[in-house]
Write an enzyme that holds these catalytic residues in place. Structure first.
Site, PDB file in Angstrom:
ATOM      1  N   ASP A  37       6.440 -10.402  -2.286  1.00 46.04           N
ATOM      2  CA  ASP A  37       5.226 -10.090  -1.524  1.00 46.04           C
ATOM      3  C   ASP A  37       4.366 -11.348  -1.390  1.00 46.04           C
ATOM      4  O   ASP A  37       3.936 -11.909  -2.405  1.00 46.04           O
ATOM      5  CB  ASP A  37       4.463  -8.988  -2.281  1.00 46.04           C
ATOM      6  CG  ASP A  37       3.340  -8.377  -1.473  1.00 46.04           C
ATOM      7  OD1 ASP A  37       3.094  -8.834  -0.343  1.00 46.04           O
ATOM      8  OD2 ASP A  37       2.701  -7.437  -1.981  1.00 46.04           O
ATOM      9  N   ASP A  38       4.169 -11.794  -0.160  1.00 48.75           N
ATOM     10  CA  ASP A  38       3.272 -12.933   0.102  1.00 48.75           C
ATOM     11  C   ASP A  38       3.748 -14.247  -0.506  1.00 48.75           C
ATOM     12  O   ASP A  38       2.926 -15.115  -0.837  1.00 48.75           O
ATOM     13  CB  ASP A  38       1.842 -12.635  -0.396  1.00 48.75           C
ATOM     14  CG  ASP A  38       1.068 -11.720   0.527  1.00 48.75           C
ATOM     15  OD1 ASP A  38       1.705 -11.009   1.330  1.00 48.75           O
ATOM     16  OD2 ASP A  38      -0.174 -11.702   0.436  1.00 48.75           O
ATOM     17  N   CYS A  77       2.032  -6.827   5.035  1.00 48.60           N
ATOM     18  CA  CYS A  77       2.851  -5.933   4.210  1.00 48.60           C
ATOM     19  C   CYS A  77       3.487  -4.710   4.879  1.00 48.60           C
ATOM     20  O   CYS A  77       4.704  -4.636   5.030  1.00 48.60           O
ATOM     21  CB  CYS A  77       2.014  -5.433   3.035  1.00 48.60           C
ATOM     22  SG  CYS A  77       1.347  -6.740   2.001  1.00 48.60           S
ATOM     23  N   LYS A 129       6.211  -1.815  -5.336  1.00 52.61           N
ATOM     24  CA  LYS A 129       5.126  -1.495  -4.395  1.00 52.61           C
ATOM     25  C   LYS A 129       5.673  -0.778  -3.161  1.00 52.61           C
ATOM     26  O   LYS A 129       6.588  -1.271  -2.512  1.00 52.61           O
ATOM     27  CB  LYS A 129       4.448  -2.810  -3.981  1.00 52.61           C
ATOM     28  CG  LYS A 129       3.625  -2.756  -2.703  1.00 52.61           C
ATOM     29  CD  LYS A 129       2.907  -4.071  -2.454  1.00 52.61           C
ATOM     30  CE  LYS A 129       2.449  -4.202  -1.008  1.00 52.61           C
ATOM     31  NZ  LYS A 129       1.659  -5.424  -0.770  1.00 52.61           N
ATOM     32  N   HIS A 131       3.487   1.174  -0.361  1.00 54.72           N
ATOM     33  CA  HIS A 131       2.601   0.842   0.756  1.00 54.72           C
ATOM     34  C   HIS A 131       2.995   1.511   2.075  1.00 54.72           C
ATOM     35  O   HIS A 131       2.729   0.994   3.152  1.00 54.72           O
ATOM     36  CB  HIS A 131       2.546  -0.695   0.949  1.00 54.72           C
ATOM     37  CG  HIS A 131       1.162  -1.152   1.373  1.00 54.72           C
ATOM     38  ND1 HIS A 131       0.897  -2.429   1.813  1.00 54.72           N
ATOM     39  CD2 HIS A 131      -0.016  -0.483   1.434  1.00 54.72           C
ATOM     40  CE1 HIS A 131      -0.379  -2.533   2.118  1.00 54.72           C
ATOM     41  NE2 HIS A 131      -0.947  -1.369   1.893  1.00 54.72           N
ATOM     42  N   HIS A 217       1.582 -11.554  -4.601  1.00 54.83           N
ATOM     43  CA  HIS A 217       0.337 -11.165  -3.925  1.00 54.83           C
ATOM     44  C   HIS A 217      -0.813 -11.266  -4.931  1.00 54.83           C
ATOM     45  O   HIS A 217      -0.596 -11.085  -6.120  1.00 54.83           O
ATOM     46  CB  HIS A 217       0.500  -9.720  -3.430  1.00 54.83           C
ATOM     47  CG  HIS A 217      -0.529  -9.266  -2.438  1.00 54.83           C
ATOM     48  ND1 HIS A 217      -1.861  -9.164  -2.751  1.00 54.83           N
ATOM     49  CD2 HIS A 217      -0.405  -8.869  -1.154  1.00 54.83           C
ATOM     50  CE1 HIS A 217      -2.519  -8.720  -1.687  1.00 54.83           C
ATOM     51  NE2 HIS A 217      -1.661  -8.545  -0.694  1.00 54.83           N
ATOM     52  N   ASP A 275       8.138 -10.189   2.412  1.00 54.70           N
ATOM     53  CA  ASP A 275       7.605  -9.293   3.451  1.00 54.70           C
ATOM     54  C   ASP A 275       6.798  -9.991   4.535  1.00 54.70           C
ATOM     55  O   ASP A 275       6.584  -9.423   5.609  1.00 54.70           O
ATOM     56  CB  ASP A 275       6.792  -8.147   2.818  1.00 54.70           C
ATOM     57  CG  ASP A 275       5.484  -8.611   2.214  1.00 54.70           C
ATOM     58  OD1 ASP A 275       5.366  -9.805   1.848  1.00 54.70           O
ATOM     59  OD2 ASP A 275       4.562  -7.779   2.096  1.00 54.70           O
ATOM     60  N   ASN A 276       6.343 -11.211   4.257  1.00 51.26           N
ATOM     61  CA  ASN A 276       5.614 -12.004   5.263  1.00 51.26           C
ATOM     62  C   ASN A 276       5.434 -13.409   4.706  1.00 51.26           C
ATOM     63  O   ASN A 276       5.685 -13.654   3.531  1.00 51.26           O
ATOM     64  CB  ASN A 276       4.252 -11.377   5.603  1.00 51.26           C
ATOM     65  CG  ASN A 276       3.401 -11.031   4.401  1.00 51.26           C
ATOM     66  OD1 ASN A 276       3.261  -9.861   4.054  1.00 51.26           O
ATOM     67  ND2 ASN A 276       2.858 -12.031   3.725  1.00 51.26           N
ATOM     68  N   LYS A 297       0.195 -16.124   6.585  1.00 49.67           N
ATOM     69  CA  LYS A 297       0.266 -14.654   6.667  1.00 49.67           C
ATOM     70  C   LYS A 297      -0.721 -14.154   7.735  1.00 49.67           C
ATOM     71  O   LYS A 297      -1.791 -14.725   7.895  1.00 49.67           O
ATOM     72  CB  LYS A 297      -0.118 -14.079   5.304  1.00 49.67           C
ATOM     73  CG  LYS A 297      -0.220 -12.572   5.233  1.00 49.67           C
ATOM     74  CD  LYS A 297      -0.724 -12.128   3.871  1.00 49.67           C
ATOM     75  CE  LYS A 297      -0.867 -10.621   3.796  1.00 49.67           C
ATOM     76  NZ  LYS A 297      -1.431 -10.179   2.505  1.00 49.67           N
TER      77      LYS A 297
HETATM   78 CA    CA Z   1       2.731  -9.009   1.863  1.00 46.41          CA
END
Ligand code: CA
Length: 469
Positions: A37-38, A77, A129, A131, A217, A275-276, A297
């Site tokens: 994540d991130d 996300c 996670k 989301h 993240h 995810d990004n 992002k």
């Molecule tokens: Ca993310």
């Protein structure tokens, strides 16, 4: 004696049935999708990262394929996660913003994998996670996962504070039940993922594990065990980020070790992606690096959407393969469905395995599209080396310091850093890509309405009289 023949026939048929079930099981790999994540594009060893060792992530690249031009379906996300789980452009389900939920109309990846049969159907587990919806009917155990350990929101404290309030302090759940979790959260996710694999040790069914870390993240929280590995990083933000990333790499290592211990590593397709792009200037800035990519992002520049993607399957994918045609998150889902022999109807993803194995030439996609109308009205497309970008840039939130979005055109073959805007020089190419984008954009909105859902449009601009001081 007169019963001998039927008995023999029954025995033979039973043995054949057992053998055939065993063969069918053998042909279906276990599947693990690991999502960071991130994380910054530049922050793994195989992408040239020097200050943060990631030996376990690198091991997946060395043992399989690395996709140089892999993308996330969204620049933040929820959109990417929705595409991964639905195997389609998330816009077809009206997903354009944070949180979801992923509508019931989407037939999810774990639901498709589970439906492959009694002996050959997948046991499905998720750790991390989600989301994609927090209410009953939309949580992981409602959407195809037999087991869930993690949280349903968009982020979480890593060092859990008893009595904390808000989304990032929401209970850690086992299936639907809150648990009293004391571990550093990334450690907990690694241990729980390894425990899921251990529970499948004797299972005849293949398994699917979706391991979706919230690392790296924000909030930037590390424990000393990991921070102590980085005395040489003087920027405190980068040091904490390094510690968090190192914890995630260790957690992935736990899962790999468990696969070896249980003798399952050689029958497992493992994918790692993000995810990004790294939030280097906006939306939860964490000290990540996207070098040499432009942007952050939440942007449609490469820095917002180009991500690491690694795929290992011993005996199927040649170790050390590099694949450079564009691919995107939902192609992972398509590869998983193909490997499992599962229902792959009505998906946008393309199975990458024949391309990686050299059985198919050409590119998996003629063109790829991105659209985020609610976060900052960014969109774009990539066709071959051409990239059409309509993106804002460089501020934490839409505001006076943010450069307004405009139409831009880049050639990534010679300009991976998107420094030379060719929009004025090549107006016909820009117009061509823009037209394709607009047709796609109308198509996904139309599909969304056909499902009885409403596409999301930009939020109205804030009233200047009320917001200005
Ligand atoms: Ca993310």
């Amino acid at each position: 004696m007169k019963h001998a023949l039927p008995l023999l026939t029954t025995l033979l048929l039973t043995s054949l049935a057992v053998l055939s079930a065993a063969d069918a099981t053998k042909q279906k790999p276990n599947i693990i999708v690991i999502l960071a994540d991130d994380m910054g594009y530049a922050d793994i060893g195989v992408h040239g990262c020097k200050d943060i060792p990631t030996p376990n992530i690198d091991r997946l690249a060395k043992g399989g394929a690395r996709f140089t031009d892999a993308y996330a379906n969204g620049s933040f996300c929820t959109p990417t996660r929705a595409a991964l789980m639905s195997c389609r452009y998330q816009h077809r389900y009206g997903i354009e913003d944070l949180g979801g939920p992923l509508p019931a109309q989407a037939h999810t990846l774990p639901q498709r994998l589970k439906a492959t049969g009694y002996v050959t159907g997948y046991v499905t587990g998720m750790v991390g996670k989600w989301h994609l919806g927090s209410t009953e009917g939309f949580t992981p155990v409602d959407r195809g996962f037999d087991e869930f350990f993690g949280f349903v929101g968009g982020g979480h404290q890593y060092i859990i504070q008893p009595g904390g309030k808000g989304e990032y302090n929401a209970p850690i759940l086992r299936n639907r039940e809150p648990v009293n979790e004391q571990r550093y959260l990334t450690d907990a996710f690694g241990e729980e993922a390894a425990a899921f694999v251990e529970r499948q040790r004797e299972s005849k069914n293949p398994f699917f594990l979706y391991l979706a870390f919230n690392a790296v993240h924000t909030p930037l929280q590390a424990i000393e065990k990991y921070r102590a590995r980085f005395p040489g990083i003087t920027d405190p933000k980068r040091q904490t980020y390094a510690a968090m990333l190192s914890a995630m790499d260790d957690a992935i290592g736990l899962v790999l070790t468990k696969l070896e211990e249980t003798g399952k590593l050689n029958q497992t397709l493992i994918v790692f992606t993000n995810d990004n792009g790294g939030p280097t200037t906006r939306n939860a800035v964490n000290g990540s690096h996207n070098t040499p990519l432009r942007g952050s992002k939440c942007e449609t520049f490469e820095g917002g959407i180009r991500v690491p993607m690694l795929m290992q399957w011993p005996g199927v994918i040649e170790p050390g393969t590099t694949y450079s045609k564009p691919s995107i998150s939902f192609d992972i889902s398509a590869a998983a469905l193909a490997a499992a022999g599962a229902d792959a109807t009505a998906i946008d993803g393309v199975d990458l395995l024949p391309f990686v194995k050299g059985e198919k030439s050409g590119a998996p996609h003629d063109i790829l599209f991105w659209r985020s109308r609610t976060m900052s009205n960014n969109y774009g497309a990539r066709q071959g080396d051409w990239k059409y970008v309509h993106s804002t840039e460089g501020d934490a939130a839409p505001g006076p310091k943010q450069k307004p979005a405009q139409d831009m055109l880049f050639n990534l073959a010679t300009d991976i850093s998107e420094q030379r805007d060719l929009a004025a020089e090549q107006p016909a190419k820009l117009a061509e890509l823009k037209k394709l984008y607009e047709a796609w954009s109308d198509e996904v909105d139309s599909d969304c309405r056909k499902l009885g859902l409403e596409p999301k449009f930009p939020k109205p601009a804030p009233d200047k009289k009320r917001t200005s001081k």
